[in-house]
Design a protein around this motif. Structure first.
Motif, mmCIF file in Angstrom:
data_model
loop_
_atom_site.group_PDB
_atom_site.id
_atom_site.type_symbol
_atom_site.label_atom_id
_atom_site.label_comp_id
_atom_site.label_asym_id
_atom_site.label_seq_id
_atom_site.Cartn_x
_atom_site.Cartn_y
_atom_site.Cartn_z
ATOM 1 N N TYR A 47 0.554 -0.962 -0.752
ATOM 2 C CA TYR A 47 0.044 -0.085 0.116
ATOM 3 C C TYR A 47 1.035 1.143 0.008
ATOM 4 O O TYR A 47 0.248 2.168 -0.897
ATOM 5 C CB TYR A 47 -1.003 0.275 1.167
ATOM 6 C CG TYR A 47 -1.880 1.647 0.936
ATOM 7 C CD1 TYR A 47 -3.052 1.292 0.371
ATOM 8 C CD2 TYR A 47 -1.272 2.458 1.921
ATOM 9 C CE1 TYR A 47 -3.788 2.963 0.394
ATOM 10 C CE2 TYR A 47 -2.506 3.444 1.985
ATOM 11 C CZ TYR A 47 -3.039 3.811 1.114
ATOM 12 O OH TYR A 47 -3.784 5.032 1.292
ATOM 13 N N ASP A 51 0.608 3.312 -2.802
ATOM 14 C CA ASP A 51 -0.719 4.465 -2.851
ATOM 15 C C ASP A 51 -0.256 5.480 -1.733
ATOM 16 O O ASP A 51 -0.472 6.619 -2.592
ATOM 17 C CB ASP A 51 -1.702 3.673 -1.966
ATOM 18 C CG ASP A 51 -2.129 2.841 -2.647
ATOM 19 O OD1 ASP A 51 -3.229 2.912 -3.954
ATOM 20 O OD2 ASP A 51 -2.383 1.443 -2.459
ATOM 21 N N LEU A 52 0.963 5.536 -1.078
ATOM 22 C CA LEU A 52 1.424 6.704 -0.959
ATOM 23 C C LEU A 52 2.636 7.051 -1.638
ATOM 24 O O LEU A 52 2.750 8.538 -1.512
ATOM 25 C CB LEU A 52 2.409 6.087 0.593
ATOM 26 C CG LEU A 52 1.156 5.918 1.744
ATOM 27 C CD1 LEU A 52 1.509 4.944 2.778
ATOM 28 C CD2 LEU A 52 0.445 6.887 1.949
ATOM 29 N N PRO A 54 3.773 7.840 -4.561
ATOM 30 C CA PRO A 54 2.923 8.254 -5.806
ATOM 31 C C PRO A 54 2.786 9.760 -5.777
ATOM 32 O O PRO A 54 2.864 11.012 -5.358
ATOM 33 C CB PRO A 54 2.090 8.153 -6.213
ATOM 34 C CG PRO A 54 2.160 6.197 -5.752
ATOM 35 C CD PRO A 54 2.621 6.585 -4.914
ATOM 36 N N LYS A 55 1.404 9.701 -4.450
ATOM 37 C CA LYS A 55 1.175 10.766 -3.264
ATOM 38 C C LYS A 55 2.423 11.962 -3.187
ATOM 39 O O LYS A 55 1.993 13.192 -2.684
ATOM 40 C CB LYS A 55 0.303 10.555 -2.285
ATOM 41 C CG LYS A 55 -0.867 10.544 -3.327
ATOM 42 C CD LYS A 55 -1.931 9.538 -2.070
ATOM 43 C CE LYS A 55 -3.111 8.556 -2.223
ATOM 44 N NZ LYS A 55 -4.024 8.634 -1.710
ATOM 45 N N MET A 56 3.171 11.117 -2.285
ATOM 46 C CA MET A 56 4.425 12.410 -1.859
ATOM 47 C C MET A 56 5.491 12.396 -3.390
ATOM 48 O O MET A 56 6.381 13.537 -2.446
ATOM 49 C CB MET A 56 5.116 11.373 -1.406
ATOM 50 C CG MET A 56 4.162 10.492 -0.695
ATOM 51 S SD MET A 56 4.994 9.172 0.971
ATOM 52 C CE MET A 56 6.621 9.579 1.842
ATOM 53 N N GLY A 57 4.846 12.276 -4.539
ATOM 54 C CA GLY A 57 6.199 12.542 -5.723
ATOM 55 C C GLY A 57 7.433 12.002 -5.953
ATOM 56 O O GLY A 57 8.987 12.164 -6.243
ATOM 57 N N ARG A 162 7.319 10.633 5.386
ATOM 58 C CA ARG A 162 5.647 11.631 5.212
ATOM 59 C C ARG A 162 5.996 12.239 6.580
ATOM 60 O O ARG A 162 5.751 13.675 5.659
ATOM 61 C CB ARG A 162 5.010 10.487 4.376
ATOM 62 C CG ARG A 162 3.534 11.442 4.118
ATOM 63 C CD ARG A 162 1.962 11.128 4.659
ATOM 64 N NE ARG A 162 1.810 9.712 5.467
ATOM 65 C CZ ARG A 162 1.190 10.402 6.206
ATOM 66 N NH1 ARG A 162 0.711 11.758 6.220
ATOM 67 N NH2 ARG A 162 0.805 9.917 7.652
ATOM 68 N N GLU A 166 6.843 17.382 6.126
ATOM 69 C CA GLU A 166 4.716 17.903 6.593
ATOM 70 C C GLU A 166 5.858 19.073 7.330
ATOM 71 O O GLU A 166 6.669 19.485 8.256
ATOM 72 C CB GLU A 166 4.321 16.929 7.431
ATOM 73 C CG GLU A 166 3.521 16.043 7.037
ATOM 74 C CD GLU A 166 2.334 15.495 7.712
ATOM 75 O OE1 GLU A 166 2.291 15.318 8.979
ATOM 76 O OE2 GLU A 166 1.638 14.654 7.262
#
Length: 166
Positions: A47, A51-52, A54-57, A162, A166
């Motif tokens: 996962y 999923d994670l 790609p969202k983080m580039g 991740r 932030e």
């Protein structure tokens, strides 16, 4: 220290490079009369990769010393297109991929568990390893997971990257 941060001036991460046996798997090799029969992967690691990242580039890269149809299949399922199997020189293979992707090695996070990952890890921007990694690898890691390899350690490292960004 397990599960604790120790990163100064964290670089922007563009790629996560992973070993397979002992990192994405528990390191067990199940070999039958006709060769390798199976490997156990953890769904939470999958996962994080599918999923994670790609969202983080962040692009996932796998470099492994072994060659396995099972690993190729798992990479296909997770959308990993940068895969090197049978690597006898991980740092050279990594540098080649990074040059093609136009990524500086300091913009990589590397997760490995044993001495064949050492040369890549010392040059990576962030270094992670499972809690059951070789001592020499744990000594250079920025993050040592609370989980063993193949038991969600990659997911834990991805979450740490991740949250620290932030």
């Amino acid at each position: 220290m397990e599960g604790e941060e120790s990163v100064k001036d964290k670089p922007v991460i563009k790629a996560l490079v992973m070993d397979v046996d002992g990192t994405l798997t528990d390191g067990g090799l199940y070999i039958g009369a006709d060769g390798e029969v199976m490997k156990r992967f953890h769904v939470k690691d999958g996962y994080a990769i599918h999923d994670l990242l790609p969202k983080m580039g962040i692009i996932p890269i796998i470099i492994t010393g072994r060659t396995s149809k099972i690993v190729a299949q798992r990479c296909s399922e997770l959308g990993i297109t940068r895969l090197v199997q049978g690597s006898s020189n991980k740092i050279e293979d990594l540098k080649k991929i990074l040059e093609e992707e136009n990524i500086d090695i300091r913009q990589t996070a590397y997760m490995g568990d044993d001495l064949n990952d050492y040369d890549c890890m010392v040059q990576a921007g962030l270094k992670g390893c499972p809690k059951d990694a070789a001592d020499e690898i744990k000594e250079i890691a920025d993050y040592v997971t609370v989980r063993d390899g193949g038991n969600g350690a990659v997911r834990e490292f991805v979450e740490w990257i991740r949250k620290s960004g932030e």
